[in-house]
Design an enzyme around this catalytic site. Sequence first.
Site: not given
Length: 461
Positions: A106, A250, A252, A254
């Site tokens: 993340s 970010d 990833d 999400d």
Amino acid sequence: MTLIKSISGIRGTIGGKVGDGLNPLDTVKFVSAYASFIRNNRKTDSNTIVVGRDARISGKMMEQVVTGTLMGMGFDVVNIGLATTPTTELAVTMEHAAGGIILTASHNPKQWNALKLLNERGEFLNAAEGEEVLSIAESEDFIFAHVDHIGKLSEKDYTDKHIQAVLDLTLVDVEAIKAADFEVAIDCVNSVGGIVIPKLLKALGVNKINELYCTPNGEFPHNPEPLPEHLQDISVMMKTTSSDVGFVVDPDVDRLAIICENGEMFGEEYTLVAVADYVLKHTPGNTVSNLSSSRALRDITRKYGCEYNAAAVGEVNVTTQMKATNAVIGGEGNGGVIYPASHYGRDALVGIALFLSHLAFEKKKVSEIRASYPQYFIAKQKVELTPSINVDAILSTIKEKFSQYDVTDIDGVKIDFPDKWVHLRKSNTEPIIRVYSEAHTMKEAEEIGAEIMDVVKQLAK
């Protein structure tokens, strides 16, 4: 080197000795434990597990170790390669798979990676399930497949399917977005957002895109957590172009941060607030965020005559509460939008599409939309303690001391004063109490936080 095992997954730094980080041997152990868990708790006839990853430097290495281990455990693997976290979540359901693994740390720096574990619904494992995986890993009680039963590997790209799923949402108004002729700036921190966000925007009818850090090579040009202090480059871009709005994700994808047309931060807490405003305007219903998120969502929800509920911190806790209350929108104050009409997971693609629909509908500047919401400020502080101090006892005493106020204890202790709140949570990894506080000014937020911190320090003596 660091290795952190928790119910939400296993994350660690790359390199060093076995057990000191998330290295190949450690990865094999935890993936084998997860595969054993899926096998022992099979809720579907599927023998397939989906694997997706962000663009981290260690991603390809991790991908090969993970897919090989799953095949060795007898599972067929659908490798979707470079993909966002929400893309992987959707792929699990579209493949009717038994589960999924997302390779991403993340917002952590480039030396980190992680195994995020999904169930057959493409949702994160709950606390009990996560504990079971860790227990299996500790015992190393794995049974690998015989040669005739080794799993098969296939590769698919789910990016376009994810984008189409976003376009198909009823509240995503592609025609209105096209007609608005927006100019959009994006910062994708050189990860998978650089692949999917430009494609999404073009599919939404946005033809003027100013791209910043969209090469998916894992070389993060700044701290990858989308906080104001890390977003100066796109702030400058907003001031030097005629962009109507800026979006930052970010690694990833999400979490979503929004930048106003004048280069000022919309505020990560207000991503969910703005999207909820649009959703509630068209489909009134309940909302949910976690205890450490802004009170602004509660205010907006009540404006529409609907009910707001708070959940313990953690995406799986938020989604559980959303299901229990039939919430139409929810998420976390870190820019995480969860829209059940799409799926129960934080999704920046959904957030972007709904926000652009909102912007087209309102026909206002982004800064004007931001100014229309209740003004709150959150201060984030911590109290460091010695390992011998009983943190639970301190929190219990705090709860009693402030019992005349609305106190919630489902996750630490949250004290709701009439015009502000303070949330205290103990860290699972170090002897500290995290103290989050919110008020109408930063000064008030810091002062009430400091006041409660002083009480904690006195109790710790």
